[in-house]
Each structure stands twice: as C-alpha cells, then as structure tokens.
Scaffold this motif. Sequence first.
Motif, PDB file in Angstrom:
ATOM      1  N   SER A 311     -11.893  -7.304   7.611  1.00 46.68           N
ATOM      2  CA  SER A 311     -11.180  -6.412   8.540  1.00 46.68           C
ATOM      3  C   SER A 311     -11.684  -6.615   9.962  1.00 46.68           C
ATOM      4  CB  SER A 311     -11.389  -4.957   8.137  1.00 46.68           C
ATOM      5  OG  SER A 311     -11.024  -4.773   6.805  1.00 46.68           O
ATOM      6  N   GLU A 435      -3.556  -5.410   4.932  1.00 50.26           N
ATOM      7  CA  GLU A 435      -4.980  -5.245   4.595  1.00 50.26           C
ATOM      8  C   GLU A 435      -5.160  -4.867   3.130  1.00 50.26           C
ATOM      9  OE1 GLU A 435      -8.089  -5.531   5.814  1.00 50.26           O
ATOM     10  OE2 GLU A 435      -8.236  -4.615   7.815  1.00 50.26           O
ATOM     11  N   ASP A 436      -6.195  -5.415   2.518  1.00 49.44           N
ATOM     12  CA  ASP A 436      -6.621  -5.055   1.165  1.00 49.44           C
ATOM     13  C   ASP A 436      -5.544  -5.280   0.107  1.00 49.44           C
ATOM     14  OD1 ASP A 436      -9.143  -4.270   2.100  1.00 49.44           O
ATOM     15  OD2 ASP A 436      -8.332  -2.350   2.760  1.00 49.44           O
TER      16      ASP A 436
HETATM   17 MG   LIG Z   1     -11.678  -4.442   4.948  1.00 43.48          MG
END
Ligand SMILES: [Mg+2]
Length: 821
Positions: A311, A435-436
């Motif tokens: 991130s 994300e993720d």
């Molecule tokens: Mg992350």
Amino acid sequence: MDIGQWLRGLGLQSYEQAFRDNGIDFDVLPRLTADDLKEIGVLPVGHRRKILDAIGEVAQRASADHSSTEMPHQAERRQLTVMFCDLVGSTALSARLDPEDLQEILRAYRSQVKDVVRRHGGYIAKYMGDGALVYFGYPQAHEDDAERAVRAGLELAKRIGKLNTAVGEPLNARIGIATGLVVVGDLISSGESQERGIAGETPNLAARLQERAEAGAVVLSDATRRLLGDLFELTKLTPSVLKGFPEPVQAWRALGEGHAESRFAALHGTRLTPLIGRGEELELVLSRWRQAKEGGGQVALISGEPGIGKSRLVLALRERLQDEPKAIVSYACSPHHVHSALFPFIAQLERSLAFSPTHSREARHSRLESLLQETVPEPSDAVVALFAELLGIPTGTQEAIAAMSPQQKKGLLFCTFVAQLEGLAAQGALLIVLEDAHWLDPTSRELFDQIVDRLQRLPVLLVVTFRPELSPPWIGFPHVTLLTLNRLAKAQARSLVERITGGKALPSEVLEQILARTEGVPLFTEELTKTVLESGFLGDAGDRYVLAGPLPPLAIPVTLHDSLMARLDRLAPVKEVAQIGACIGREFDHELLAGVVSLTEAELQAALDRLVAAELVFRRGVAPATTYMFKHAMVRDAAYESLLRKRRQDLHARIASAIEIRFPRIIEAQPELVARHFSEAGLKEKAIGYWLQAGRLAAARSANVEAIAHLRAGLASITDFPGTSRSQWELSLQLALGGPLLATKGFASSEVETAYRRAQYLSRELGRDTDLFTALRGLGYVHHVRGDLRQSMREFPEAIDLARRIGEPALLVQAYHFAGV
Ligand SMILES: [Mg+2]
Ligand SMILES: Nc1ncnc2c1ncn2[C@@H]1O[C@H](COP(=O)(O)OP(=O)(O)OP(=O)(O)O)[C@@H](O)[C@H]1O
C-alpha cells in the motif's frame, strides 16, 4: 457430497469424468490452480473462473467449520479481545413480565448474539443470565480481532435495539470491550462443566466497562482503541474509577464506521514516514503508467506478504503522479466482506456519494442520479433503479427492474460499471487502484476479469495489490506485469528505524536487536521500534537514546500479536509442532525435534510438510539431516510466547535431555545450547556446568564476548544455590571470566579487578591454592598496568609463598616475574 454432485451444483457436470480421470477429489480441490484446470480440459475462462470461485467458497467453509470446532489441547497465553454484552434493565423486566414472555425475549436476544458473534468470527465462552462473554482471537486469531469485536458490538447494539418484544418498549444492550494478554484454556475442565475460561485482567475490565456503558453504547478499553487506528469514529470518555483497578481507566465509546478512504489510511495514515528504497519498483510502475497514457492500458500486480509495503508503494505512486492530469478510482477489498457481492464497487460508490445520516431518501436518490449522469451517458430508469437497489436506497422506481432476471441485472450492472470507467478514460488518463485483492468477492472478480480485458485499448493503469495467498490473477495477458515486493535491505531497515526515532540514534545493541528480529519487513520494523520507544527502558539524552538499565528481551508489539498468532492458528492441528520447534530455537533439527515430540515419524513428517507448505518454516538439507528454520523470527517468538511458562519449562527440559542423550556432538561444539535449555527449564544445576564449559570453549577460540556472555549467564543461575556448592561454581566462573575480560576490557578495567577479587576471596574461603594463585596473578596485571605498585608490593609476597607451597616451579617463576616488573 461427492465431486460429481458438486460440479452438478455449478451446472458444470460435463467435467465430472475429467475430474475423476485425473484423480481430483475434495482433498486436492483446494489446491487446484487455473493452469491445472486448463490442463484437464476446462478451457472456457468463464468455467474455470466459476470452478475456482466455488473452490474458494469450499475452502472458506472448511476453515470456518474448522476454526469453530478445533480447540487447542493445551491452555495458551494469547492476546484476546474480550466482549461483554448485557441487557439493560432485565431485572425490571423480569419483575413485570410473565416468565414465558421473558424467556422468549432472552431466546431472541441470545439468538442475535449467536448470529452476530459467529459472523464476525468470535467465540461465545458463556452466557450468564442475560449477559454474554465473547472472545475474539480464540480459538482462531485473526489479524483484525479488535476490529471484529467492535464491528460485532456495534451491530449487536443496533439489532438488540430493534428486537420486537412483548413489552412494547425497545430493549437495549450495553457492551464493553477490552484487549490484553490472557491465559485461555480449560481452567475448569471437569466433565460436563468444561468451559474455556480465561485468566487475566482483560475480562474483568471488559465487564467493568460494560457496567458503566450507557444503554445501547459500545465502550472500549484504551488498549483496544490503539489497535483500531481510524477505522471507527470514537469519542473519548472521562477516565473513571473502576472496581479492581488502582488508577482511573481511560475508555472510549465507538459510534460507527470511520471515514478513511482505505484500510491503509485508517491504520497507518496519520503517522507515515517517508518512503525508503523501492526506487526500482516505483520506476517500473511509472513506466507502465507512461505506456498506459499512450493508450495501451496496463495492469501492475503488486504481491507481497503482509506489512511488506504494497500500500505504501501505491501511495508513493499517487504522490509521484500528483501533478499529472488524470482521474483516480480506488477500490478497496475488506476481510469482512469476502462474500459480499461487489463490495469494493459499492464502497467506492458510497464514498463518492458521501451520504450523511441526515440525507433523506429523496436526497440520496437524486445524488445517485446526478452521479450516474456524470459518468454514464443518459442512464436508463433501469440503471438508476439497479444502482439504488445495490446501495439499499428504497425508491419508487423498482418496477423498472421488476421483470429482470438476476442474470440480466448482473449483466446490466457490469455493463454500467465498465461504461463508467470507459467514460472516465475517454476524458484522459485514468489510474485504477484495487487494494487487497486477496479479499475480492467472486462477483467483483468476474467484473474485474472484464475490466482487465477491456482496458487494453484505453489509457488506463490498473494497480492491484494482494498477498501471496492469492495466486497472481490475469497472468499471461501481455499487458499484465507482476511485481513481488521483497524485504528491505539492512541499511534501508536501519533508515526506517531512524526516521521513526526522529533521527535520534538508538543504543547499538537495541538497534541490532530490532533489525535482527524484524528482518526487513517494514511493518515489523516500525511497530517494534515504536514499542521500544514507548517501553520506558530508554532514556532521552538529547540527540540520542541511552539504555536506562540492562536491555530486557524485546516484547512482541501488541499491534502485531493478532496477525502473528493468526498465521499459527491457521495451522491449528500442527501448531504444537511449531511451538515445540520454537522452543528449540529459530532453527531446529529434525532429529532433535523427533526426540521431543510424541508423534510417530510419519505424523511428524506430515506436520512438518504442512508447516513448510504454509511457508511458516523453510526446510534445508536432505533427510535425516534436515533442519528447519522459521521464516520470521517474530512468528517463532509468537509461537514460543503462546506457550504457558510451565509447559515451556517442560519442553526445554525434554529438549536438553534429548541433546544430552543423543547429540554428544552438540554438547562438544555448542555446550551453550544445552545450557540455555537447562536454564530455561529451571534446572540450574545442570545448566551451570554447561555454561562454564561453553565459556571456556569460547575463550579458547578467542570468542571473548561470547565467553563473557556464557559465563555471566552461569553466574546468574547460581544466585540461589546453597553455600559451598555456590562458592565452588562461582570461583570457576569468575576465574574463567578473567581472561576474556582482560582481552576485551583491558588490563586496567574495574570489571577484571572485580572478577579476580571475588575469585581471591572465594579461593581463600575454599582453601584452593592454585586458584588463589591465578586470582593473585590476575590482580597483579591490573595493578601493574594501572601503575599501582604499592598494591602490587602488598600482594606479591603472598604469591611467592603460595607458589612455594604448591611446589610448582613454573608458578614460582611467574611469581618472581610479577614481583620484578
Ligand atoms: Mg496494504
Ligand atoms: N518502503 C517503505 N518506506 C517507509 N515505510 C514503509 C515502506 N514500506 C512500508 N512502510 C510502512 O510499513 C507499514 C506497512 O506497509 P503497508 O501497509 O504498505 O504494507 P502492505 O504490504 O500493504 O500490508 P498489508 O498486506 O497488510 O496490506 C506502513 O506503515 C508503511 O508506511
């Protein structure tokens, strides 16, 4: 259910024969990859996707079942988030209500508790009348247990408030949540009343916080709050005196979800250090951005273990592109919504719409309509109605979609989402962040399959982050690049520490310990450094920190406890083998482990295979000389620290005896190993001889620093020995210390003098002439180098007398030599 039945359930029975011919059953199923499926003849991408999604669900279900039934055999030390939930005014209710009605209310209440707790991965330890005691982090830890507890608390408070009761007035729950280290296990393990009890202050605190909560409120301890970052909106309560707690206790009330854009922003957002390293990785992604801008859409996949900096890299990319004209759309998956269809898309829409609780239904609807108009040319009534349905905004437009089948609705939704992105890309370059993705729900995955395919001809860069548990998606497309983030180099980790300390130097032994234990995983480095700074064993000396006392072993940061434990708990049936391995050390030998565990060779091998497959440990060498090493020092520490002290001692004793009996070569080469195990086992008499042996061996190899450490460890173990035996051991240790201290601290050092003085005293007490001679000679060096000739003159006649008495000419020569200088 058999595999054929399962395939029929998916409408893909045509592959049943292929599955059977290739020996695929439910055991193999969870490990099947897209390539495997291709190989056995599942060619259409859609079919492969469907099968993989269904496999994911099977695995999820299996792990949920597993975690709810698999109880550790042994009691354990763990960090737990404990929730206490109680019904407000139940005593008053019981006075007013017919017992049957009351029972009905309690039944409904308990069923709500059970449902909410189960869905958030908690464990109901017991009901006490209308109270419930719930654990999060047991028997299966999750990296986000504190968050789960708060989410469950908020939902429960809401649901209880809405329960329909015969009394006609709303019910209310009061909820207290606290986090801390506890011992959990069968404290009361007699037959029927067996119960997973916990010992420690945490449950007590949760109960007290619950008592002081207002009706309908969720109150958290400060330790819980520290694990939550900005995930929730909280208000600080005034500290209050609670029964059983000496100081007033700070607590917080949880109001609802926070407003951060992503988990990363919520958990790390406010205390970011500048980016360290990762220059090459950033350049690679930037070059893909440049290609994308030319109209050749790109996908950059960023994979890496938790906390490695995925991130952070995406944030760095966004910072670098700050001044470029572009649009950004970011999607974030959540561990709590792995099965909620289109969750990242819904969450993204909700963020753009920024509804507040005061917005009426009409206001929400008109905002949605204008948002759609901005991004899709002339949205039809059906599109508006579909989106309203997706966002849960009840409207009167539902008839526009009433006649549509679920499949048609999905088709239209997908088209609109894709059209929205295409619309944005038509206006200029577009950066999409996902994300993720390891938490991506199956429907969103399907939609992303389409987006990835579509963006090849658009000025779009899609950046996707995920952990290695997801095998990289969309590999094989020419516009997809995979980037795996590795650990930081030592020098980079050192700068990370420096940035956190604000440039102030840490004592070198502290810095070395931090670097050694965190091994270049930025999250570990950050958290451990912060824990050290907060721990109070460092003093601030202006431009640097100094040790205020001896360096204690560094504790595992509370912020990492849950995620480390979660990695171990996932392997519940073989976790014990990992714990025993952890007792041996970061590295453990197969043969030694086999001598300690109570498993057959085949069982042990199978357990180790699982640990290796889960990448918890690495294997080296060929049987029987195989050794294993924990991938992370921190995971080893977590495994070790989860053992009860008593059990740790037993294991160390078993390990030490196994070494004594079976591994004479270890004793010869590394007596300190067996010494450490005996010390940890509390068997000091056995430990001490090995410490002495280790000290002498190291000194003979000129490993003086190690020798001093071993001998000091020996000295530390004799404190509670009885009289003469203590003096004898101490004499040998002090004499052995003299040489290495001379070599490292210098002849004039006070430490050398102290060691020889003590040896002089003890050898007199025990009447040991040769040892006394050695002590005097040592002191002679000290006085000589310090130029303290008067003291020398006082001691040398005694040395000459002694040498004569011993009758050893060599000693006499030494005594005269030392008198002459
Ligand atoms: Mg992350
Ligand atoms: N190169 C770096 N320089 C400075 N800080 C970093 C770097 N990499 C990571 N960090 C910090 O380490 C912490 C963890 O990083 P991050 O959250 O990006 O990891 P992640 O790989 O996204 O983990 P997860 O899988 O849990 O999402 C953050 O506080 C981040 O700011």
